[in-house]
Write a protein that holds these residues in place. Structure first.
Motif, PDB file in Angstrom:
ATOM      1  N   VAL A 141      39.542 -15.800  18.641  1.00  0.00           N
ATOM      2  CA  VAL A 141      40.681 -15.326  18.665  1.00  0.00           C
ATOM      3  C   VAL A 141      40.132 -13.917  20.351  1.00  0.00           C
ATOM      4  CG1 VAL A 141      42.063 -13.067  18.172  1.00  0.00           C
ATOM      5  CG2 VAL A 141      40.041 -14.481  16.543  1.00  0.00           C
ATOM      6  N   VAL A 142      41.957 -14.058  20.348  1.00  0.00           N
ATOM      7  CA  VAL A 142      41.897 -13.047  21.517  1.00  0.00           C
ATOM      8  C   VAL A 142      43.002 -11.526  21.183  1.00  0.00           C
ATOM      9  CG1 VAL A 142      43.927 -14.081  22.261  1.00  0.00           C
ATOM     10  CG2 VAL A 142      43.129 -13.536  23.891  1.00  0.00           C
ATOM     11  N   LEU A 143      42.611 -10.860  21.772  1.00  0.00           N
ATOM     12  CA  LEU A 143      43.508  -9.577  21.023  1.00  0.00           C
ATOM     13  C   LEU A 143      43.529  -8.857  22.333  1.00  0.00           C
ATOM     14  CD1 LEU A 143      44.316  -7.681  19.629  1.00  0.00           C
ATOM     15  CD2 LEU A 143      41.543  -6.801  19.641  1.00  0.00           C
ATOM     16  N   VAL A 373      30.704 -12.859  17.449  1.00  0.00           N
ATOM     17  CA  VAL A 373      30.806 -12.180  19.555  1.00  0.00           C
ATOM     18  C   VAL A 373      31.773 -12.083  19.479  1.00  0.00           C
ATOM     19  CG1 VAL A 373      29.383 -14.123  21.169  1.00  0.00           C
ATOM     20  CG2 VAL A 373      28.986 -14.362  18.721  1.00  0.00           C
ATOM     21  N   ILE A 374      31.928 -10.476  19.916  1.00  0.00           N
ATOM     22  CA  ILE A 374      32.796  -9.576  20.830  1.00  0.00           C
ATOM     23  C   ILE A 374      32.522  -9.502  22.149  1.00  0.00           C
ATOM     24  CG2 ILE A 374      34.224  -7.448  20.349  1.00  0.00           C
ATOM     25  CD1 ILE A 374      33.433  -7.841  17.179  1.00  0.00           C
ATOM     26  N   TYR A 375      33.727  -9.542  22.976  1.00  0.00           N
ATOM     27  CA  TYR A 375      34.067  -9.783  23.904  1.00  0.00           C
ATOM     28  C   TYR A 375      34.610  -8.675  24.360  1.00  0.00           C
ATOM     29  CZ  TYR A 375      30.548 -13.655  24.904  1.00  0.00           C
ATOM     30  OH  TYR A 375      29.904 -14.681  24.710  1.00  0.00           O
ATOM     31  N   ASP A 376      34.338  -7.144  24.767  1.00  0.00           N
ATOM     32  CA  ASP A 376      35.537  -5.506  24.737  1.00  0.00           C
ATOM     33  C   ASP A 376      34.916  -6.102  26.237  1.00  0.00           C
ATOM     34  OD1 ASP A 376      36.174  -3.946  23.794  1.00  0.00           O
ATOM     35  OD2 ASP A 376      34.262  -2.637  22.659  1.00  0.00           O
ATOM     36  N   MET A 391      31.126 -18.350  28.812  1.00  0.00           N
ATOM     37  CA  MET A 391      32.120 -18.313  27.706  1.00  0.00           C
ATOM     38  C   MET A 391      32.635 -19.092  27.394  1.00  0.00           C
ATOM     39  SD  MET A 391      33.795 -14.495  29.130  1.00  0.00           S
ATOM     40  CE  MET A 391      34.475 -14.258  27.945  1.00  0.00           C
ATOM     41  N   GLN A 392      32.854 -20.415  28.004  1.00  0.00           N
ATOM     42  CA  GLN A 392      33.634 -21.754  27.929  1.00  0.00           C
ATOM     43  C   GLN A 392      32.581 -22.472  26.804  1.00  0.00           C
ATOM     44  OE1 GLN A 392      34.431 -25.149  29.592  1.00  0.00           O
ATOM     45  NE2 GLN A 392      36.571 -25.557  29.590  1.00  0.00           N
ATOM     46  N   SER A 393      31.460 -22.599  26.964  1.00  0.00           N
ATOM     47  CA  SER A 393      30.872 -23.200  26.467  1.00  0.00           C
ATOM     48  C   SER A 393      30.178 -22.851  25.552  1.00  0.00           C
ATOM     49  CB  SER A 393      29.350 -23.390  27.041  1.00  0.00           C
ATOM     50  OG  SER A 393      28.661 -24.454  26.413  1.00  0.00           O
ATOM     51  N   GLN A 394      30.743 -21.616  25.122  1.00  0.00           N
ATOM     52  CA  GLN A 394      30.111 -20.829  23.392  1.00  0.00           C
ATOM     53  C   GLN A 394      31.957 -20.913  22.906  1.00  0.00           C
ATOM     54  OE1 GLN A 394      27.649 -17.169  23.548  1.00  0.00           O
ATOM     55  NE2 GLN A 394      29.380 -16.871  22.102  1.00  0.00           N
ATOM     56  N   TRP A 395      33.016 -21.090  23.404  1.00  0.00           N
ATOM     57  CA  TRP A 395      34.047 -21.682  22.270  1.00  0.00           C
ATOM     58  C   TRP A 395      34.476 -22.509  22.294  1.00  0.00           C
ATOM     59  CZ3 TRP A 395      34.483 -16.456  24.149  1.00  0.00           C
ATOM     60  CH2 TRP A 395      35.428 -15.979  24.018  1.00  0.00           C
ATOM     61  N   LYS A 396      33.650 -23.330  23.203  1.00  0.00           N
ATOM     62  CA  LYS A 396      33.874 -25.804  22.746  1.00  0.00           C
ATOM     63  C   LYS A 396      32.560 -25.186  21.258  1.00  0.00           C
ATOM     64  CE  LYS A 396      36.608 -26.135  25.417  1.00  0.00           C
ATOM     65  NZ  LYS A 396      38.111 -27.058  25.383  1.00  0.00           N
ATOM     66  N   GLY A 402      29.036 -21.999  13.194  1.00  0.00           N
ATOM     67  CA  GLY A 402      29.742 -20.856  12.692  1.00  0.00           C
ATOM     68  C   GLY A 402      30.233 -19.656  13.351  1.00  0.00           C
ATOM     69  N   ILE A 403      30.303 -19.853  15.147  1.00  0.00           N
ATOM     70  CA  ILE A 403      30.882 -18.740  15.095  1.00  0.00           C
ATOM     71  C   ILE A 403      32.725 -18.467  15.238  1.00  0.00           C
ATOM     72  CG2 ILE A 403      30.779 -17.395  17.614  1.00  0.00           C
ATOM     73  CD1 ILE A 403      27.752 -18.993  17.910  1.00  0.00           C
ATOM     74  N   ALA A 404      32.682 -17.274  16.019  1.00  0.00           N
ATOM     75  CA  ALA A 404      33.608 -16.806  15.948  1.00  0.00           C
ATOM     76  C   ALA A 404      34.556 -15.927  16.947  1.00  0.00           C
ATOM     77  CB  ALA A 404      35.018 -15.798  14.727  1.00  0.00           C
ATOM     78  N   ASN A 405      34.738 -16.126  17.916  1.00  0.00           N
ATOM     79  CA  ASN A 405      34.447 -15.633  19.455  1.00  0.00           C
ATOM     80  C   ASN A 405      36.117 -14.821  19.071  1.00  0.00           C
ATOM     81  OD1 ASN A 405      32.252 -16.738  20.907  1.00  0.00           O
ATOM     82  ND2 ASN A 405      33.098 -18.493  20.140  1.00  0.00           N
TER      83      ASN A 405
END
Length: 505
Positions: A141-143, A373-376, A391-396, A402-405
């Motif tokens: 998700v992007v906010l 996993v929230i990147y504020d 961050m790209q590695s974790q997104w992929k 089982g992670i939602a970034n």
């Protein structure tokens, strides 16, 4: 006494019309016969029904209960019309006030769907597992939203309510320290890092080996992660890519330090890596027949890592960890509010890189359950390629782990600040956006609407709606479907999430 009941009988004779009668006479005769026939039926009806029938002529129905008589009634199966089919786009044009259905009742309650006047719930894990929405390929998700529109409250509300659904929350970077009180209130904990603070994190700590991975495979995986971390730290300080000989120097230095730590029963440290890189003789000896040049080529990398040991980041990552990672805690945040306050984000990025590497010990476990996993304030790290690569590695790998970034930024144009068009940083930043099936857009400034519409593919109606959104109201684009949702806060959440306390004071 015998009482008899008289019954009135009435009849209408068959219609007889003289042969030479005109058309008007024949029509009048038929009308008269029909009226006589009706009067005969009324005469035979019970008195009560007759009274109801003749009470008020204005209230009598036009047609009997059986429907309109004659062929005009469309009865008898003689009328066959083909079924008409249309798409929802056509139907919405014909019936513009029809609202789209929501995402279902599963997941975290967010608020109210403004158009449908219904509750709006969201759970990226259930949406991905069920396959109800076509094109929903990942849980990321992007906010985005300007200051004061409630995007931070939404991120904290999603995290807080997700805990009730059994999810765990990790915040690898809290630049303003806003998540500390939230984590403590929910039974989690926060680690504050900064000069003079007692907290220590060793980014070279080896994460716990998953049960499904062999020891040899896990040793290779840990070594690869450590090399990526060291290269990212050096690249951030040097502000350039590493040369091939510098990569070789990092490789040899890590193997030497790990071997010595294993012999002594200790853990490898960044200070030891920097010391070996600053020792040309040891590197040349480890390289063997190609010695004589490696020690000199590694001096820049040695000085880059020295900043983490003796520079402005000393005392945070140059000693064994003073805290242990508890994967069962509902929420864990890394408070970095004491770094990066002077306008230079390099220290913040270095600390975030080390903290995220340390936190990966839980994220690497596929049996760790579902996690957010929230990147504020992610806009502060968009200009650093090393962190974007992590961050790209974790997104992929989000689906497999089982992670939602969740990435929180101010403007969509922040993604363009990662570099010029076609540069490595720009491509990575745009790739993060492409790997987010859910985009939440709060109000944007008028000069940012074109960039938002271009990056997200907004329609003209959606672009106009984004410019007029009020506080707490956002445009949710979930795999092509759009919703205007009003975020609803509980009074306890409003008090806990308040970021304007100092302004009110």
């Amino acid at each position: 006494m015998l009482r008899t009941r008289t019954r009135t009988r009435a009849s209408a004779s068959p219609l007889f019309v003289p042969r030479k009668a005109s058309r008007t006479q024949r029509r009048a005769a038929r009308v008269g016969f029909a009226d006589a026939h009706r009067q005969a039926r009324l005469a035979e009806a019970p008195p009560k029904h007759r009274a109801q029938e003749t009470a008020d002529p204005e209230l009598r129905p036009v047609y009997p209960p059986t429907g309109r008589p004659g062929p005009a009634s469309a009865r008898g199966g003689k009328l066959h019309l083909p079924a008409h089919r249309m798409t929802t786009a056509t139907a919405s044009g014909a019936y513009p006030f029809v609202a789209e259905g929501g995402l279902g009742a599963e997941g975290v309650f967010i608020g109210r769907d403004v158009h449908a006047e219904a509750a709006f719930c969201f759970d990226p894990f259930s949406l991905y597992s069920s396959g109800r929405i076509e094109g929903f390929t990942n849980p990321n998700v992007v906010l985005a939203g300007i200051i004061g529109m409630g995007k931070s409250a939404l991120a904290k509300s999603i995290a807080t309510r997700s805990i009730a659904h059994g999810y765990r929350i990790y915040i690898p970077c809290d630049p303003k320290g806003e998540w500390t009180g939230v984590a403590q209130a929910l039974g989690g904990y926060s680690i504050a890092l900064g000069p003079g603070l007692p907290g220590r994190l060793n980014p070279l700590d080896a994460p716990a080996r998953p049960a499904s991975v062999t020891e040899d495979d896990w040793a290779n995986e840990v070594r690869k992660r450590r090399l990526l971390l060291l290269a990212g730290l050096a690249r951030t300080v040097l502000k350039r890519d590493l040369l091939p000989m510098e990569h070789t120097a990092l490789d040899l230095a890590l193997d030497l330090v790990v071997a010595e730590a294993a012999a002594c029963g200790t853990v490898p440290l960044l200070g030891e890596i920097a010391h070996v890189l600053g020792s040309p003789d040891r590197l040349n000896q480890a390289l063997g027949h190609q010695s004589g040049h490696l020690g000199t080529a590694s001096q820049d990398v040695a000085h880059a890592l020295r900043r983490l040991v003796h520079g402005d980041l000393s005392g945070m990552f140059d000693a064994p960890s003073t805290v242990a990672f508890d994967p069962t805690a509902p929420m864990l945040s890394i408070d970095l509010s004491r770094l990066g306050g002077a306008g230079d984000d390099t220290a913040l990025v270095l600390a975030m890189t080390c903290a995220s590497a340390w936190m990966e010990s839980a994220l690497a476990d596929p049996d760790g359950g579902r996690r957010w996993v929230i990147y504020d304030e992610a806009w502060r790290v968009m200009r650093h390629v090393g962190l974007l690569e992590r961050m790209q590695s974790q997104w992929k790998l989000s689906r497999g782990l089982g992670i939602a970034n969740l990435m929180v930024i101010h403007r969509l144009s922040d993604l363009l600040s990662a570099g010029d068009a076609g540069s490595r940083g720009r491509v990575l930043a745009e790739g993060l956006l492409a790997d987010c099936s859910t985009r939440i857009i709060y109000r944007q400034e008028p000069d940012q609407l074109d960039a938002a519409a271009s990056l997200l593919g907004l329609t003209g109606v959606e672009t106009q709606a984004v410019s007029a959104l009020t506080k707490g109201r956002g445009l949710w684009k979930v795999a092509g479907r759009s919703f205007i949702t009003q975020h609803i806060l509980h009074p306890a959440e409003r008090e806990l999430f308040d970021t304007d306390a100092r302004m009110a004071a």
